[in-house]
Design an enzyme around this catalytic site. Structure first.
Site, PDB file in Angstrom:
ATOM      1  N   HIS A  20      93.214 -44.829 -56.340  1.00 35.62           N
ATOM      2  CA  HIS A  20      93.281 -46.383 -55.992  1.00 35.62           C
ATOM      3  C   HIS A  20      93.181 -46.761 -54.641  1.00 35.62           C
ATOM      4  O   HIS A  20      94.219 -46.211 -53.844  1.00 35.62           O
ATOM      5  CB  HIS A  20      94.361 -46.963 -56.713  1.00 35.62           C
ATOM      6  CG  HIS A  20      94.327 -48.597 -56.720  1.00 35.62           C
ATOM      7  ND1 HIS A  20      95.660 -49.348 -56.455  1.00 35.62           N
ATOM      8  CD2 HIS A  20      93.416 -49.239 -56.663  1.00 35.62           C
ATOM      9  CE1 HIS A  20      95.333 -50.494 -56.379  1.00 35.62           C
ATOM     10  NE2 HIS A  20      94.129 -50.687 -56.542  1.00 35.62           N
ATOM     11  N   ASP A  28      72.231 -46.297 -46.069  1.00 36.27           N
ATOM     12  CA  ASP A  28      70.942 -45.817 -45.997  1.00 36.27           C
ATOM     13  C   ASP A  28      70.400 -44.585 -45.178  1.00 36.27           C
ATOM     14  O   ASP A  28      71.545 -44.183 -44.776  1.00 36.27           O
ATOM     15  CB  ASP A  28      70.389 -47.149 -45.243  1.00 36.27           C
ATOM     16  CG  ASP A  28      70.672 -47.582 -43.924  1.00 36.27           C
ATOM     17  OD1 ASP A  28      71.006 -46.448 -43.173  1.00 36.27           O
ATOM     18  OD2 ASP A  28      70.625 -48.819 -43.814  1.00 36.27           O
ATOM     19  N   HIS A 101      78.456 -55.019 -38.301  1.00 35.62           N
ATOM     20  CA  HIS A 101      77.963 -53.680 -38.578  1.00 35.62           C
ATOM     21  C   HIS A 101      78.755 -52.764 -37.934  1.00 35.62           C
ATOM     22  O   HIS A 101      78.821 -51.486 -38.370  1.00 35.62           O
ATOM     23  CB  HIS A 101      76.350 -53.624 -38.329  1.00 35.62           C
ATOM     24  CG  HIS A 101      75.774 -52.383 -38.668  1.00 35.62           C
ATOM     25  ND1 HIS A 101      75.829 -51.909 -39.848  1.00 35.62           N
ATOM     26  CD2 HIS A 101      75.348 -51.299 -38.065  1.00 35.62           C
ATOM     27  CE1 HIS A 101      75.280 -50.665 -40.057  1.00 35.62           C
ATOM     28  NE2 HIS A 101      74.938 -50.380 -38.871  1.00 35.62           N
ATOM     29  N   TYR A 123      70.167 -52.068 -43.007  1.00 38.34           N
ATOM     30  CA  TYR A 123      71.512 -52.409 -43.370  1.00 38.34           C
ATOM     31  C   TYR A 123      71.729 -52.341 -44.909  1.00 38.34           C
ATOM     32  O   TYR A 123      72.630 -52.974 -45.472  1.00 38.34           O
ATOM     33  CB  TYR A 123      71.832 -53.982 -43.034  1.00 38.34           C
ATOM     34  CG  TYR A 123      71.572 -53.979 -41.553  1.00 38.34           C
ATOM     35  CD1 TYR A 123      72.710 -53.633 -40.601  1.00 38.34           C
ATOM     36  CD2 TYR A 123      70.471 -54.660 -40.700  1.00 38.34           C
ATOM     37  CE1 TYR A 123      72.473 -53.611 -39.037  1.00 38.34           C
ATOM     38  CE2 TYR A 123      70.486 -54.908 -39.516  1.00 38.34           C
ATOM     39  CZ  TYR A 123      71.390 -54.335 -38.718  1.00 38.34           C
ATOM     40  OH  TYR A 123      71.220 -54.263 -37.403  1.00 38.34           O
ATOM     41  N   SER A 124      71.135 -51.667 -45.540  1.00 39.08           N
ATOM     42  CA  SER A 124      71.310 -51.221 -46.963  1.00 39.08           C
ATOM     43  C   SER A 124      72.548 -50.161 -47.134  1.00 39.08           C
ATOM     44  O   SER A 124      72.480 -48.915 -47.694  1.00 39.08           O
ATOM     45  CB  SER A 124      70.058 -50.784 -47.561  1.00 39.08           C
ATOM     46  OG  SER A 124      69.103 -51.457 -47.618  1.00 39.08           O
ATOM     47  N   ASN A 125      73.610 -50.655 -46.847  1.00 42.08           N
ATOM     48  CA  ASN A 125      74.926 -50.000 -46.797  1.00 42.08           C
ATOM     49  C   ASN A 125      76.064 -50.728 -47.776  1.00 42.08           C
ATOM     50  O   ASN A 125      76.086 -52.092 -47.539  1.00 42.08           O
ATOM     51  CB  ASN A 125      75.359 -49.641 -45.590  1.00 42.08           C
ATOM     52  CG  ASN A 125      74.140 -48.980 -44.592  1.00 42.08           C
ATOM     53  OD1 ASN A 125      73.948 -48.070 -44.815  1.00 42.08           O
ATOM     54  ND2 ASN A 125      74.260 -49.873 -43.526  1.00 42.08           N
TER      55      ASN A 125
END
Length: 134
Positions: A20, A28, A101, A123-125
């Site tokens: 947890h 990316d 970012h 920015y595909s994170n």
């Protein structure tokens, strides 16, 4: 052999070991991985595997309490954002936190692992924070 969609041994082991509040990052192809953080490199070639495919498979095995995105993802509007928005609306990825970012990259230092995809859209994170199933 496993019956669930996730076949990658390292990724399956990592998800099984999450507690947890632990953080798992899907990044990316260009997201830097801090020293000491495990890298699970799935990238084969630009675009393969893509961000959303990896996210879908990870969610098939991981309970997520909340997720973190960089605000730049909203500005750059990669295709992955559409799927993330739908998952958020369905409650599949819990509450949302947004940061710049630079702060997102700093957050990766706390991750149990970073999954590197072949995604080349900027920015595909996403950082997924583990929840509990009970």
């Amino acid at each position: 052999m496993k019956k669930t969609p996730l076949l990658n041994i390292a990724l399956s082991r990592t998800i099984a070991g999450l507690g947890h509040g632990d953080i798992l990052v899907i990044g990316d192809a260009g997201l830097p991985v801090p020293p000491g953080v495990e890298l699970i490199d799935l990238a084969l070639t630009p675009g393969i595997p893509d961000f959303t495919s990896v996210l879908r498979v990870v969610l098939s095995e991981m309970q997520v309490e909340r997720h973190v995105l960089a605000e730049e993802m909203f500005q750059a509007a990669p295709l992955g954002l559409i799927e993330v928005e739908q998952m958020h609306a369905r409650g599949e990825i819990g509450q949302r936190e947004v940061m710049n970012h630079a702060d997102f990259k700093a957050l990766t230092r706390q991750a149990r692992a970073v999954i590197r995809t072949g995604e080349c859209r900027p920015y595909s994170n996403i950082a997924l924070v583990a929840g509990v199933t009970f």
